[in-house]
Enzyme design. Structure first.
Site, short mmCIF file in Angstrom:
data_model
loop_
_atom_site.label_atom_id
_atom_site.label_comp_id
_atom_site.label_asym_id
_atom_site.label_seq_id
_atom_site.Cartn_x
_atom_site.Cartn_y
_atom_site.Cartn_z
N THR A 135 0.86 -1.19 0.00
CA THR A 135 0.00 0.00 0.00
C THR A 135 0.89 1.24 0.00
O THR A 135 2.05 1.16 0.41
CB THR A 135 -0.88 0.04 1.27
OG1 THR A 135 -0.01 0.02 2.40
CG2 THR A 135 -1.80 -1.16 1.33
N TRP B 129 -20.47 16.34 9.43
CA TRP B 129 -19.37 15.99 8.53
C TRP B 129 -19.47 16.78 7.22
O TRP B 129 -20.55 16.93 6.65
CB TRP B 129 -19.43 14.50 8.16
CG TRP B 129 -18.99 13.60 9.25
CD1 TRP B 129 -18.52 13.95 10.49
CD2 TRP B 129 -19.00 12.17 9.21
NE1 TRP B 129 -18.24 12.83 11.21
CE2 TRP B 129 -18.52 11.72 10.46
CE3 TRP B 129 -19.36 11.23 8.26
CZ2 TRP B 129 -18.39 10.37 10.76
CZ3 TRP B 129 -19.23 9.88 8.55
CH2 TRP B 129 -18.75 9.46 9.80
N LYS C 156 -14.73 17.20 10.28
CA LYS C 156 -15.72 17.11 11.36
C LYS C 156 -15.89 18.51 11.94
O LYS C 156 -14.99 19.04 12.57
CB LYS C 156 -15.24 16.13 12.42
CG LYS C 156 -15.10 14.74 11.82
CD LYS C 156 -14.63 13.70 12.80
CE LYS C 156 -14.46 12.39 12.07
NZ LYS C 156 -13.12 12.17 11.52
N GLU D 225 -5.90 -3.45 -1.35
CA GLU D 225 -6.37 -4.59 -0.55
C GLU D 225 -7.51 -5.35 -1.21
O GLU D 225 -7.92 -6.40 -0.74
CB GLU D 225 -6.83 -4.10 0.83
CG GLU D 225 -5.72 -3.67 1.76
CD GLU D 225 -5.33 -2.20 1.62
OE1 GLU D 225 -5.58 -1.62 0.55
OE2 GLU D 225 -4.77 -1.64 2.57
P1 AMP Z 1 -4.96 2.46 -3.15
O1 AMP Z 1 -4.93 1.28 -2.26
O2 AMP Z 1 -3.70 3.26 -3.12
O3 AMP Z 1 -5.37 2.09 -4.52
O4 AMP Z 1 -6.07 3.46 -2.59
C1 AMP Z 1 -7.39 3.06 -2.34
C2 AMP Z 1 -8.24 4.24 -1.97
O5 AMP Z 1 -8.35 5.14 -3.08
C3 AMP Z 1 -9.67 3.89 -1.63
O6 AMP Z 1 -9.80 3.39 -0.33
C4 AMP Z 1 -10.37 5.23 -1.84
O7 AMP Z 1 -10.21 6.08 -0.73
C5 AMP Z 1 -9.61 5.81 -3.00
N1 AMP Z 1 -10.37 5.58 -4.25
C6 AMP Z 1 -10.21 4.60 -5.14
N2 AMP Z 1 -11.09 4.72 -6.15
C7 AMP Z 1 -11.84 5.80 -5.88
C8 AMP Z 1 -12.95 6.45 -6.52
N3 AMP Z 1 -13.45 6.04 -7.68
N4 AMP Z 1 -13.48 7.54 -5.89
C9 AMP Z 1 -13.00 7.99 -4.73
N5 AMP Z 1 -11.96 7.44 -4.09
C10 AMP Z 1 -11.39 6.35 -4.65
#
Ligand code: AMP
Length: 537
Positions: free
Chosen positions: A185, A441, A436, A328
Protein backbone atom coordinates in the site's frame (compact mmCIF):
# COMPACT_ATOMS: atom_id res chain seq x y z
CA UNK A 1 -23.40 -33.53 -0.25
CA UNK A 2 -20.36 -32.57 -2.36
CA UNK A 3 -20.57 -32.09 -6.12
CA UNK A 4 -18.83 -34.58 -8.35
CA UNK A 5 -16.83 -32.15 -10.47
CA UNK A 6 -13.05 -31.74 -10.85
CA UNK A 7 -10.92 -29.48 -8.71
CA UNK A 8 -9.14 -26.49 -10.15
CA UNK A 9 -5.56 -25.25 -9.94
CA UNK A 10 -5.60 -21.85 -11.62
CA UNK A 11 -1.90 -21.03 -12.23
CA UNK A 12 -2.06 -17.52 -13.79
CA UNK A 13 0.39 -18.73 -16.47
CA UNK A 14 -2.57 -20.64 -17.93
CA UNK A 15 -3.97 -17.24 -18.90
CA UNK A 16 -1.09 -16.44 -21.24
CA UNK A 17 -1.19 -20.04 -22.53
CA UNK A 18 -4.87 -19.51 -23.31
CA UNK A 19 -4.01 -16.33 -25.24
CA UNK A 20 -1.24 -18.13 -27.15
CA UNK A 21 -3.73 -20.68 -28.45
CA UNK A 22 -6.77 -18.45 -28.94
CA UNK A 23 -5.34 -15.05 -29.83
CA UNK A 24 -1.73 -15.72 -30.87
CA UNK A 25 -1.42 -12.79 -33.27
CA UNK A 26 -3.16 -10.15 -31.19
CA UNK A 27 -0.74 -7.29 -30.69
CA UNK A 28 0.96 -6.16 -27.48
CA UNK A 29 2.31 -2.68 -28.15
CA UNK A 30 4.83 -0.88 -25.91
CA UNK A 31 6.41 2.51 -26.16
CA UNK A 32 9.98 1.84 -25.07
CA UNK A 33 12.15 4.16 -22.99
CA UNK A 34 13.78 5.32 -26.25
CA UNK A 35 10.38 6.42 -27.52
CA UNK A 36 10.40 3.70 -30.18
CA UNK A 37 7.18 1.66 -30.57
CA UNK A 38 7.72 -2.07 -30.01
CA UNK A 39 5.26 -4.66 -31.27
CA UNK A 40 4.87 -8.25 -30.17
CA UNK A 41 1.91 -10.59 -29.73
CA UNK A 42 0.46 -13.03 -27.19
CA UNK A 43 2.18 -16.02 -28.77
CA UNK A 44 5.59 -14.38 -28.38
CA UNK A 45 4.83 -13.09 -24.87
CA UNK A 46 3.85 -16.62 -23.84
CA UNK A 47 6.94 -18.29 -25.33
CA UNK A 48 9.24 -15.73 -23.72
CA UNK A 49 7.42 -16.06 -20.37
CA UNK A 50 8.06 -19.83 -20.60
CA UNK A 51 11.75 -19.11 -21.26
CA UNK A 52 11.90 -16.78 -18.26
CA UNK A 53 10.14 -19.32 -16.00
CA UNK A 54 12.46 -22.15 -16.97
CA UNK A 55 15.56 -19.90 -16.75
CA UNK A 56 14.59 -18.93 -13.21
CA UNK A 57 14.25 -22.58 -12.17
CA UNK A 58 17.58 -23.48 -13.85
CA UNK A 59 19.30 -20.72 -11.90
CA UNK A 60 17.95 -22.09 -8.65
CA UNK A 61 15.04 -19.78 -7.94
CA UNK A 62 12.04 -21.66 -6.70
CA UNK A 63 8.42 -21.65 -5.61
CA UNK A 64 7.82 -19.13 -2.83
CA UNK A 65 10.78 -16.87 -3.72
CA UNK A 66 9.85 -13.22 -3.94
CA UNK A 67 11.17 -11.60 -7.13
CA UNK A 68 10.65 -7.90 -7.71
CA UNK A 69 10.21 -5.54 -10.64
CA UNK A 70 11.04 -1.85 -10.76
CA UNK A 71 9.64 -1.30 -14.18
CA UNK A 72 7.41 0.56 -16.59
CA UNK A 73 4.44 -0.85 -18.43
CA UNK A 74 6.15 -2.81 -21.20
CA UNK A 75 6.14 -6.24 -22.86
CA UNK A 76 9.07 -7.53 -20.77
CA UNK A 77 7.28 -6.56 -17.57
CA UNK A 78 4.21 -8.41 -18.86
CA UNK A 79 6.31 -11.51 -19.59
CA UNK A 80 7.70 -11.32 -16.05
CA UNK A 81 4.17 -11.25 -14.60
CA UNK A 82 3.65 -14.75 -16.03
CA UNK A 83 7.22 -16.09 -15.99
CA UNK A 84 7.72 -15.34 -12.30
CA UNK A 85 4.28 -16.27 -10.92
CA UNK A 86 3.97 -19.23 -13.29
CA UNK A 87 6.73 -21.15 -11.47
CA UNK A 88 5.14 -20.41 -8.11
CA UNK A 89 7.45 -17.51 -7.27
CA UNK A 90 5.90 -14.21 -6.18
CA UNK A 91 5.90 -11.15 -8.45
CA UNK A 92 6.56 -8.14 -6.24
CA UNK A 93 5.92 -4.94 -8.19
CA UNK A 94 7.90 -1.99 -6.81
CA UNK A 95 6.67 1.56 -7.17
CA UNK A 96 9.47 3.68 -8.65
CA UNK A 97 7.93 6.84 -7.15
CA UNK A 98 8.40 5.59 -3.59
CA UNK A 99 10.71 7.54 -1.33
CA UNK A 100 14.12 5.70 -1.23
CA UNK A 101 13.64 4.87 2.46
CA UNK A 102 10.30 3.20 1.70
CA UNK A 103 11.85 1.38 -1.28
CA UNK A 104 14.52 -0.05 1.02
CA UNK A 105 11.86 -0.99 3.55
CA UNK A 106 9.67 -2.90 1.10
CA UNK A 107 12.57 -4.67 -0.67
CA UNK A 108 13.90 -5.91 2.67
CA UNK A 109 10.51 -6.67 4.17
CA UNK A 110 9.58 -8.77 1.13
CA UNK A 111 13.07 -10.37 1.01
CA UNK A 112 13.33 -9.79 -2.74
CA UNK A 113 15.91 -12.07 -4.38
CA UNK A 114 15.95 -10.53 -7.85
CA UNK A 115 15.00 -7.08 -9.07
CA UNK A 116 13.98 -6.81 -12.73
CA UNK A 117 14.87 -3.20 -13.38
CA UNK A 118 14.17 -0.78 -16.21
CA UNK A 119 17.27 1.15 -17.40
CA UNK A 120 16.14 4.61 -16.14
CA UNK A 121 15.64 3.23 -12.62
CA UNK A 122 19.15 1.79 -12.18
CA UNK A 123 20.29 4.97 -10.36
CA UNK A 124 17.45 4.51 -7.84
CA UNK A 125 18.94 1.12 -6.94
CA UNK A 126 22.53 2.36 -6.98
CA UNK A 127 21.58 4.96 -4.37
CA UNK A 128 20.28 2.28 -1.97
CA UNK A 129 22.43 -0.71 -2.95
CA UNK A 130 24.22 -0.95 0.42
CA UNK A 131 20.89 -1.20 2.24
CA UNK A 132 19.45 -3.99 0.07
CA UNK A 133 22.38 -6.37 0.14
CA UNK A 134 20.16 -9.48 0.24
CA UNK A 135 19.14 -8.97 -3.38
CA UNK A 136 21.13 -11.58 -5.32
CA UNK A 137 20.77 -10.37 -8.87
CA UNK A 138 19.66 -7.36 -10.93
CA UNK A 139 18.11 -8.21 -14.28
CA UNK A 140 18.01 -5.14 -16.51
CA UNK A 141 15.03 -5.07 -18.86
CA UNK A 142 17.05 -4.52 -22.01
CA UNK A 143 19.11 -6.28 -24.68
CA UNK A 144 22.59 -7.69 -24.13
CA UNK A 145 24.69 -4.68 -25.07
CA UNK A 146 22.35 -2.08 -23.63
CA UNK A 147 23.19 -2.12 -19.92
CA UNK A 148 24.63 1.28 -19.00
CA UNK A 149 27.71 1.71 -16.76
CA UNK A 150 26.60 1.15 -13.18
CA UNK A 151 27.82 0.26 -9.71
CA UNK A 152 25.45 -2.64 -8.94
CA UNK A 153 26.74 -6.17 -8.39
CA UNK A 154 25.52 -9.19 -10.37
CA UNK A 155 23.87 -7.41 -13.23
CA UNK A 156 22.61 -9.22 -16.31
CA UNK A 157 20.38 -8.17 -19.19
CA UNK A 158 16.92 -9.72 -19.42
CA UNK A 159 17.63 -11.03 -22.92
CA UNK A 160 20.76 -12.83 -21.72
CA UNK A 161 18.91 -14.13 -18.66
CA UNK A 162 16.20 -15.84 -20.71
CA UNK A 163 18.54 -16.94 -23.53
CA UNK A 164 18.89 -20.53 -22.28
CA UNK A 165 15.26 -20.77 -21.20
CA UNK A 166 13.12 -23.53 -22.65
CA UNK A 167 10.52 -22.48 -25.22
CA UNK A 168 8.58 -25.68 -24.53
CA UNK A 169 8.63 -25.34 -20.77
CA UNK A 170 5.55 -26.77 -19.05
CA UNK A 171 4.28 -24.81 -16.07
CA UNK A 172 4.19 -26.68 -12.78
CA UNK A 173 0.95 -27.41 -10.98
CA UNK A 174 0.60 -25.12 -8.01
CA UNK A 175 -1.86 -24.84 -5.21
CA UNK A 176 -4.77 -22.49 -6.01
CA UNK A 177 -4.10 -20.54 -2.82
CA UNK A 178 -0.36 -20.21 -3.52
CA UNK A 179 0.94 -16.63 -3.48
CA UNK A 180 1.13 -15.04 -6.93
CA UNK A 181 1.85 -11.33 -6.55
CA UNK A 182 2.76 -8.81 -3.89
CA UNK A 183 1.96 -5.11 -3.81
CA UNK A 184 2.51 -2.70 -0.94
CA UNK A 185 0.00 0.00 0.00
CA UNK A 186 1.15 3.57 -0.55
CA UNK A 187 1.56 4.09 3.21
CA UNK A 188 0.95 7.81 3.77
CA UNK A 189 1.41 7.14 7.49
CA UNK A 190 3.67 4.41 8.87
CA UNK A 191 5.39 1.76 6.81
CA UNK A 192 3.76 0.40 3.65
CA UNK A 193 1.88 -2.88 4.17
CA UNK A 194 2.09 -5.83 1.79
CA UNK A 195 -0.94 -7.37 0.10
CA UNK A 196 -0.20 -10.89 -1.10
CA UNK A 197 -2.50 -11.97 -3.94
CA UNK A 198 -3.02 -15.65 -4.75
CA UNK A 199 -3.37 -17.40 -8.12
CA UNK A 200 -7.03 -18.02 -7.33
CA UNK A 201 -7.77 -14.45 -6.23
CA UNK A 202 -6.10 -12.95 -9.31
CA UNK A 203 -7.87 -15.34 -11.66
CA UNK A 204 -11.33 -14.89 -10.14
CA UNK A 205 -10.82 -11.14 -10.04
CA UNK A 206 -9.85 -11.08 -13.73
CA UNK A 207 -12.92 -13.15 -14.67
CA UNK A 208 -15.21 -10.77 -12.81
CA UNK A 209 -13.50 -7.69 -14.23
CA UNK A 210 -14.51 -8.74 -17.74
CA UNK A 211 -18.21 -8.41 -16.99
CA UNK A 212 -17.93 -5.64 -14.39
CA UNK A 213 -16.10 -3.42 -16.89
CA UNK A 214 -17.89 -4.67 -20.00
CA UNK A 215 -14.65 -5.70 -21.72
CA UNK A 216 -14.78 -7.33 -25.16
CA UNK A 217 -12.28 -8.68 -27.67
CA UNK A 218 -12.98 -5.72 -29.99
CA UNK A 219 -11.47 -3.38 -27.44
CA UNK A 220 -7.98 -1.94 -27.72
CA UNK A 221 -6.92 -1.05 -24.19
CA UNK A 222 -4.56 1.76 -23.27
CA UNK A 223 -2.94 0.62 -20.04
CA UNK A 224 -1.97 3.93 -18.44
CA UNK A 225 -2.47 2.53 -14.94
CA UNK A 226 0.94 1.37 -13.79
CA UNK A 227 1.79 -2.32 -13.56
CA UNK A 228 3.41 -1.60 -10.19
CA UNK A 229 0.09 -0.58 -8.65
CA UNK A 230 -2.44 -3.35 -7.89
CA UNK A 231 -1.62 -5.37 -11.02
CA UNK A 232 -2.55 -2.44 -13.29
CA UNK A 233 -6.15 -3.01 -12.20
CA UNK A 234 -5.85 -6.59 -13.52
CA UNK A 235 -5.52 -5.64 -17.21
CA UNK A 236 -2.44 -7.91 -17.65
CA UNK A 237 -4.66 -10.84 -16.66
CA UNK A 238 -7.99 -10.14 -18.34
CA UNK A 239 -6.64 -8.66 -21.60
CA UNK A 240 -4.98 -11.97 -22.62
CA UNK A 241 -7.99 -13.89 -21.30
CA UNK A 242 -10.28 -11.96 -23.63
CA UNK A 243 -7.62 -11.74 -26.32
CA UNK A 244 -7.62 -8.00 -26.85
CA UNK A 245 -4.81 -5.69 -27.95
CA UNK A 246 -2.97 -3.80 -25.17
CA UNK A 247 -1.10 -0.53 -25.69
CA UNK A 248 1.44 0.54 -23.06
CA UNK A 249 2.70 4.13 -22.92
CA UNK A 250 6.07 3.60 -21.16
CA UNK A 251 7.56 6.78 -19.68
CA UNK A 252 5.71 9.31 -21.77
CA UNK A 253 2.52 10.17 -19.95
CA UNK A 254 2.15 13.79 -21.03
CA UNK A 255 -0.71 15.02 -23.21
CA UNK A 256 0.92 14.97 -26.64
CA UNK A 257 2.67 11.57 -26.58
CA UNK A 258 -0.43 9.96 -25.04
CA UNK A 259 -2.65 11.51 -27.68
CA UNK A 260 -0.36 10.35 -30.51
CA UNK A 261 -0.29 6.82 -29.13
CA UNK A 262 -4.07 6.66 -28.73
CA UNK A 263 -4.60 7.99 -32.22
CA UNK A 264 -1.91 5.86 -33.86
CA UNK A 265 -2.98 2.59 -32.21
CA UNK A 266 -6.73 3.19 -32.47
CA UNK A 267 -7.28 2.83 -28.72
CA UNK A 268 -10.96 2.28 -27.85
CA UNK A 269 -10.81 1.79 -24.08
CA UNK A 270 -8.51 3.75 -21.76
CA UNK A 271 -7.83 3.27 -18.07
CA UNK A 272 -6.36 5.87 -15.77
CA UNK A 273 -6.51 8.01 -12.66
CA UNK A 274 -8.13 11.48 -12.96
CA UNK A 275 -4.79 13.36 -13.01
CA UNK A 276 -3.63 11.59 -16.20
CA UNK A 277 -6.87 12.56 -17.90
CA UNK A 278 -6.53 16.18 -16.84
CA UNK A 279 -3.18 16.40 -18.68
CA UNK A 280 -4.47 14.66 -21.79
CA UNK A 281 -7.69 16.66 -22.01
CA UNK A 282 -5.78 19.90 -21.41
CA UNK A 283 -3.61 19.08 -24.43
CA UNK A 284 -6.65 18.18 -26.57
CA UNK A 285 -8.30 21.47 -25.66
CA UNK A 286 -5.25 23.57 -26.45
CA UNK A 287 -4.79 21.84 -29.83
CA UNK A 288 -8.50 21.59 -30.63
CA UNK A 289 -8.34 17.79 -30.86
CA UNK A 290 -10.94 15.12 -30.14
CA UNK A 291 -10.20 11.61 -28.87
CA UNK A 292 -12.25 10.06 -31.63
CA UNK A 293 -11.19 6.41 -31.32
CA UNK A 294 -11.92 6.09 -27.58
CA UNK A 295 -15.39 4.78 -26.80
CA UNK A 296 -15.06 4.01 -23.08
CA UNK A 297 -12.85 4.83 -20.16
CA UNK A 298 -12.46 3.52 -16.64
CA UNK A 299 -11.52 6.15 -14.09
CA UNK A 300 -10.70 5.26 -10.52
CA UNK A 301 -8.19 5.73 -7.74
CA UNK A 302 -9.67 9.12 -6.81
CA UNK A 303 -13.14 10.58 -7.18
CA UNK A 304 -14.35 11.52 -10.64
CA UNK A 305 -15.36 15.18 -10.92
CA UNK A 306 -18.39 16.46 -12.83
CA UNK A 307 -16.20 18.67 -15.01
CA UNK A 308 -14.00 15.74 -16.10
CA UNK A 309 -17.06 13.57 -16.70
CA UNK A 310 -18.74 16.27 -18.80
CA UNK A 311 -15.62 16.99 -20.82
CA UNK A 312 -15.14 13.30 -21.64
CA UNK A 313 -18.78 12.77 -22.49
CA UNK A 314 -19.68 16.00 -24.26
CA UNK A 315 -16.44 16.94 -26.03
CA UNK A 316 -15.06 13.48 -26.73
CA UNK A 317 -18.23 11.31 -26.75
CA UNK A 318 -16.67 8.82 -24.32
CA UNK A 319 -18.65 6.63 -21.89
CA UNK A 320 -17.16 7.06 -18.44
CA UNK A 321 -17.12 4.07 -16.09
CA UNK A 322 -16.10 4.98 -12.58
CA UNK A 323 -14.44 2.22 -10.59
CA UNK A 324 -13.67 2.08 -6.90
CA UNK A 325 -11.21 -0.22 -5.24
CA UNK A 326 -7.98 -0.44 -3.33
CA UNK A 327 -4.72 -2.36 -3.16
CA UNK A 328 -6.37 -4.59 -0.55
CA UNK A 329 -9.23 -5.47 -2.94
CA UNK A 330 -7.16 -6.48 -6.01
CA UNK A 331 -8.53 -3.69 -6.78
CA UNK A 332 -12.11 -3.98 -8.08
CA UNK A 333 -14.85 -3.44 -5.51
CA UNK A 334 -17.46 -1.46 -7.44
CA UNK A 335 -17.97 -0.24 -10.98
CA UNK A 336 -20.49 2.13 -12.45
CA UNK A 337 -21.34 0.91 -15.95
CA UNK A 338 -23.43 3.08 -18.25
CA UNK A 339 -26.74 1.19 -18.37
CA UNK A 340 -29.56 1.45 -20.98
CA UNK A 341 -31.74 3.12 -18.29
CA UNK A 342 -29.06 5.74 -17.70
CA UNK A 343 -28.92 6.60 -21.38
CA UNK A 344 -32.65 7.42 -21.29
CA UNK A 345 -32.23 9.85 -18.38
CA UNK A 346 -31.88 13.62 -18.73
CA UNK A 347 -28.14 14.34 -18.96
CA UNK A 348 -27.76 16.00 -15.57
CA UNK A 349 -29.54 13.10 -13.84
CA UNK A 350 -27.30 10.60 -15.62
CA UNK A 351 -24.20 12.54 -14.54
CA UNK A 352 -25.32 12.54 -10.90
CA UNK A 353 -25.65 8.76 -11.06
CA UNK A 354 -22.27 8.38 -12.79
CA UNK A 355 -20.54 10.36 -10.05
CA UNK A 356 -21.38 7.55 -7.63
CA UNK A 357 -18.61 4.97 -7.30
CA UNK A 358 -20.93 2.21 -8.50
CA UNK A 359 -22.34 -1.16 -7.57
CA UNK A 360 -20.54 -4.14 -6.05
CA UNK A 361 -18.86 -6.41 -8.58
CA UNK A 362 -20.16 -9.97 -8.59
CA UNK A 363 -18.32 -11.81 -5.82
CA UNK A 364 -17.87 -9.03 -3.28
CA UNK A 365 -20.26 -7.81 -0.62
CA UNK A 366 -20.41 -4.28 0.78
CA UNK A 367 -21.99 -2.76 3.85
CA UNK A 368 -21.74 0.40 5.93
CA UNK A 369 -21.57 0.55 9.71
CA UNK A 370 -21.55 3.28 12.37
CA UNK A 371 -18.65 3.99 14.75
CA UNK A 372 -19.79 1.13 17.02
CA UNK A 373 -19.97 -1.37 14.18
CA UNK A 374 -23.80 -1.42 13.85
CA UNK A 375 -25.17 -1.92 10.34
CA UNK A 376 -26.56 1.21 8.69
CA UNK A 377 -29.38 1.22 6.12
CA UNK A 378 -28.84 1.31 2.36
CA UNK A 379 -30.96 4.42 1.94
CA UNK A 380 -28.50 6.70 0.17
CA UNK A 381 -28.49 8.99 3.23
CA UNK A 382 -26.77 7.19 6.10
CA UNK A 383 -22.99 7.68 6.03
CA UNK A 384 -20.77 5.06 7.60
CA UNK A 385 -17.55 3.07 7.48
CA UNK A 386 -17.45 1.01 4.30
CA UNK A 387 -16.75 -2.70 4.86
CA UNK A 388 -16.08 -5.25 2.13
CA UNK A 389 -15.56 -8.98 1.88
CA UNK A 390 -15.00 -11.41 -0.97
CA UNK A 391 -12.52 -13.82 -2.56
CA UNK A 392 -10.11 -11.10 -3.77
CA UNK A 393 -10.24 -9.03 -0.59
CA UNK A 394 -7.33 -9.16 1.84
CA UNK A 395 -7.47 -11.42 4.88
CA UNK A 396 -4.13 -10.54 6.46
CA UNK A 397 -1.24 -8.23 5.51
CA UNK A 398 2.00 -9.94 4.45
CA UNK A 399 3.90 -11.21 7.51
CA UNK A 400 1.34 -9.67 9.90
CA UNK A 401 0.47 -11.58 13.04
CA UNK A 402 -3.24 -11.12 12.97
CA UNK A 403 -6.02 -10.84 10.42
CA UNK A 404 -7.01 -7.49 8.91
CA UNK A 405 -10.67 -8.56 8.95
CA UNK A 406 -13.23 -8.91 11.74
CA UNK A 407 -14.53 -12.29 12.85
CA UNK A 408 -17.10 -12.35 10.04
CA UNK A 409 -14.51 -11.67 7.37
CA UNK A 410 -15.29 -7.96 6.82
CA UNK A 411 -12.41 -5.66 5.94
CA UNK A 412 -12.74 -1.98 6.92
CA UNK A 413 -11.74 0.01 3.84
CA UNK A 414 -11.07 3.28 5.71
CA UNK A 415 -13.59 4.98 3.43
CA UNK A 416 -16.81 6.67 4.55
CA UNK A 417 -19.71 5.98 2.19
CA UNK A 418 -23.39 5.81 1.54
CA UNK A 419 -25.15 2.96 -0.28
CA UNK A 420 -28.53 3.65 -1.91
CA UNK A 421 -31.56 1.40 -2.44
CA UNK A 422 -30.26 0.37 -5.88
CA UNK A 423 -26.91 -0.69 -4.45
CA UNK A 424 -24.94 2.34 -5.71
CA UNK A 425 -22.10 3.14 -3.32
CA UNK A 426 -20.86 6.73 -2.98
CA UNK A 427 -17.58 7.60 -1.33
CA UNK A 428 -18.08 10.55 0.99
CA UNK A 429 -14.43 10.70 1.98
CA UNK A 430 -11.51 8.80 3.45
CA UNK A 431 -12.36 8.40 7.15
CA UNK A 432 -9.24 10.42 7.96
CA UNK A 433 -10.05 13.21 5.48
CA UNK A 434 -13.71 13.84 6.29
CA UNK A 435 -14.01 17.25 7.98
CA UNK A 436 -15.72 17.11 11.36
CA UNK A 437 -17.24 20.47 12.12
CA UNK A 438 -19.67 21.20 14.98
CA UNK A 439 -20.67 17.55 15.18
CA UNK A 440 -21.44 17.33 11.42
CA UNK A 441 -19.37 15.99 8.53
CA UNK A 442 -18.24 17.82 5.42
CA UNK A 443 -17.07 15.78 2.42
CA UNK A 444 -13.76 17.18 1.22
CA UNK A 445 -14.32 15.30 -2.08
CA UNK A 446 -17.67 17.05 -2.74
CA UNK A 447 -16.11 20.46 -2.05
CA UNK A 448 -13.18 19.70 -4.36
CA UNK A 449 -15.51 18.58 -7.12
CA UNK A 450 -17.60 21.72 -6.75
CA UNK A 451 -14.45 23.87 -7.03
CA UNK A 452 -13.06 22.16 -10.14
CA UNK A 453 -16.29 22.86 -12.00
CA UNK A 454 -15.05 26.49 -12.12
CA UNK A 455 -13.49 26.98 -15.57
CA UNK A 456 -10.30 28.53 -14.13
CA UNK A 457 -9.69 25.89 -11.43
CA UNK A 458 -7.40 23.09 -12.57
CA UNK A 459 -7.16 21.20 -9.29
CA UNK A 460 -8.48 21.68 -5.76
CA UNK A 461 -7.70 20.06 -2.44
CA UNK A 462 -9.73 20.51 0.73
CA UNK A 463 -8.52 19.63 4.22
CA UNK A 464 -9.96 20.08 7.69
CA UNK A 465 -7.86 22.23 10.01
CA UNK A 466 -8.18 22.43 13.79
CA UNK A 467 -10.54 25.23 14.81
CA UNK A 468 -11.03 26.62 18.35
CA UNK A 469 -14.83 26.74 18.12
CA UNK A 470 -15.92 24.21 15.50
CA UNK A 471 -13.39 21.41 16.03
CA UNK A 472 -12.37 21.55 12.35
CA UNK A 473 -13.06 23.92 9.46
CA UNK A 474 -12.28 23.45 5.77
CA UNK A 475 -9.35 25.03 3.97
CA UNK A 476 -9.38 24.96 0.16
CA UNK A 477 -6.09 24.94 -1.75
CA UNK A 478 -6.37 25.68 -5.45
CA UNK A 479 -4.27 25.49 -8.61
CA UNK A 480 -5.63 27.80 -11.33
CA UNK A 481 -5.04 27.78 -15.07
CA UNK A 482 -3.14 31.07 -14.72
CA UNK A 483 -6.19 33.35 -14.74
CA UNK A 484 -6.46 35.46 -11.64
CA UNK A 485 -9.00 34.33 -9.03
CA UNK A 486 -9.65 35.65 -5.52
CA UNK A 487 -10.99 33.98 -2.42
CA UNK A 488 -14.28 35.89 -2.89
CA UNK A 489 -14.59 34.68 -6.49
CA UNK A 490 -14.27 31.09 -5.28
CA UNK A 491 -16.69 31.50 -2.39
CA UNK A 492 -19.26 33.23 -4.65
CA UNK A 493 -18.94 30.39 -7.14
CA UNK A 494 -19.43 27.72 -4.46
CA UNK A 495 -22.33 29.43 -2.71
CA UNK A 496 -25.13 27.84 -4.72
CA UNK A 497 -23.34 24.48 -4.98
CA UNK A 498 -22.84 23.48 -1.36
CA UNK A 499 -24.47 24.17 2.02
CA UNK A 500 -23.43 27.53 3.53
CA UNK A 501 -21.70 25.91 6.49
CA UNK A 502 -19.54 23.88 4.09
CA UNK A 503 -17.94 26.97 2.55
CA UNK A 504 -14.18 26.99 3.24
CA UNK A 505 -13.02 29.58 5.79
CA UNK A 506 -9.91 30.24 3.71
CA UNK A 507 -8.86 29.69 0.11
CA UNK A 508 -5.16 29.48 -0.72
CA UNK A 509 -3.71 29.57 -4.24
CA UNK A 510 -0.61 27.49 -5.08
CA UNK A 511 1.31 26.51 -8.22
CA UNK A 512 1.19 22.80 -7.52
CA UNK A 513 -0.48 20.36 -5.12
CA UNK A 514 1.45 17.51 -3.47
CA UNK A 515 0.74 14.06 -4.97
CA UNK A 516 1.81 10.67 -3.63
CA UNK A 517 3.43 7.76 -5.42
CA UNK A 518 0.17 6.66 -7.06
CA UNK A 519 -1.09 10.11 -8.00
CA UNK A 520 -3.31 10.68 -4.95
CA UNK A 521 -3.36 14.06 -3.18
CA UNK A 522 -1.15 14.07 -0.08
CA UNK A 523 -3.63 15.79 2.20
CA UNK A 524 -1.56 15.26 5.32
CA UNK A 525 1.17 17.50 3.90
CA UNK A 526 -1.29 20.36 3.57
CA UNK A 527 -2.80 19.65 7.00
CA UNK A 528 0.70 19.84 8.50
CA UNK A 529 1.64 22.96 6.57
CA UNK A 530 -1.45 24.97 7.52
CA UNK A 531 -2.09 23.29 10.89
CA UNK A 532 -2.31 26.51 12.95
CA UNK A 533 -4.05 28.73 10.42
CA UNK A 534 -7.39 28.85 12.25
CA UNK A 535 -5.99 28.48 15.76
CA UNK A 536 -3.98 31.67 15.38
CA UNK A 537 -6.89 33.80 14.14
P1 AMP B 1 -4.96 2.46 -3.15
O1 AMP B 1 -4.93 1.28 -2.26
O2 AMP B 1 -3.70 3.26 -3.12
O3 AMP B 1 -5.37 2.09 -4.52
O4 AMP B 1 -6.07 3.46 -2.59
C1 AMP B 1 -7.39 3.06 -2.34
C2 AMP B 1 -8.24 4.24 -1.97
O5 AMP B 1 -8.35 5.14 -3.08
C3 AMP B 1 -9.67 3.89 -1.63
O6 AMP B 1 -9.80 3.39 -0.33
C4 AMP B 1 -10.37 5.23 -1.84
O7 AMP B 1 -10.21 6.08 -0.73
C5 AMP B 1 -9.61 5.81 -3.00
N1 AMP B 1 -10.37 5.58 -4.25
C6 AMP B 1 -10.21 4.60 -5.14
N2 AMP B 1 -11.09 4.72 -6.15
C7 AMP B 1 -11.84 5.80 -5.88
C8 AMP B 1 -12.95 6.45 -6.52
N3 AMP B 1 -13.45 6.04 -7.68
N4 AMP B 1 -13.48 7.54 -5.89
C9 AMP B 1 -13.00 7.99 -4.73
N5 AMP B 1 -11.96 7.44 -4.09
C10 AMP B 1 -11.39 6.35 -4.65
Amino acid sequence: MKGNMQSWGPNVAQIIEHARVNSPNVEVVSRLVSGEIHRTNYSEVCIRARKLGSALLKKGYKEGDVLASLALNSYRHLEAYFGVSGIGAVMHTLNFRLHPEQLVYVINHAEDKIIFVEVPFIPLLEAIKDSISDVQEFVVLCDKGEIPENSLNNVISYEEFIEDGDENFIWPKIDEDAACGLCYTSGTTGNPKGVLYSHKSNTLHALTAISSLDVSSDDVILMVVPMFHVNAWSIPFYAPLVGLKIVMPGMQMEGQPLYDLIDGENVTFAFGVPTVWMGLLGYCKSENLVLSSIKKTVIGGSALSLSLLKDLHETHDIDVIQGWGMTETSPLGTTNLVTPEMRKMPKEEMYQLQLKQGRACYGVELKIVDDSGNDLPNDGEAQGHLLIRGPWVIKRYFKAEKDATDKNGWFDTGDISTIDQDGYMTIVDRAKDVIKTGGEWISSIDLENAAVSHPDVVEACVVGLPHPKWDERPLMVIVTNGNSLSKDDVIDFLTDKVAKWWLPDEVVFVDELPHGATGKLLKYELRDKYENLYMEN
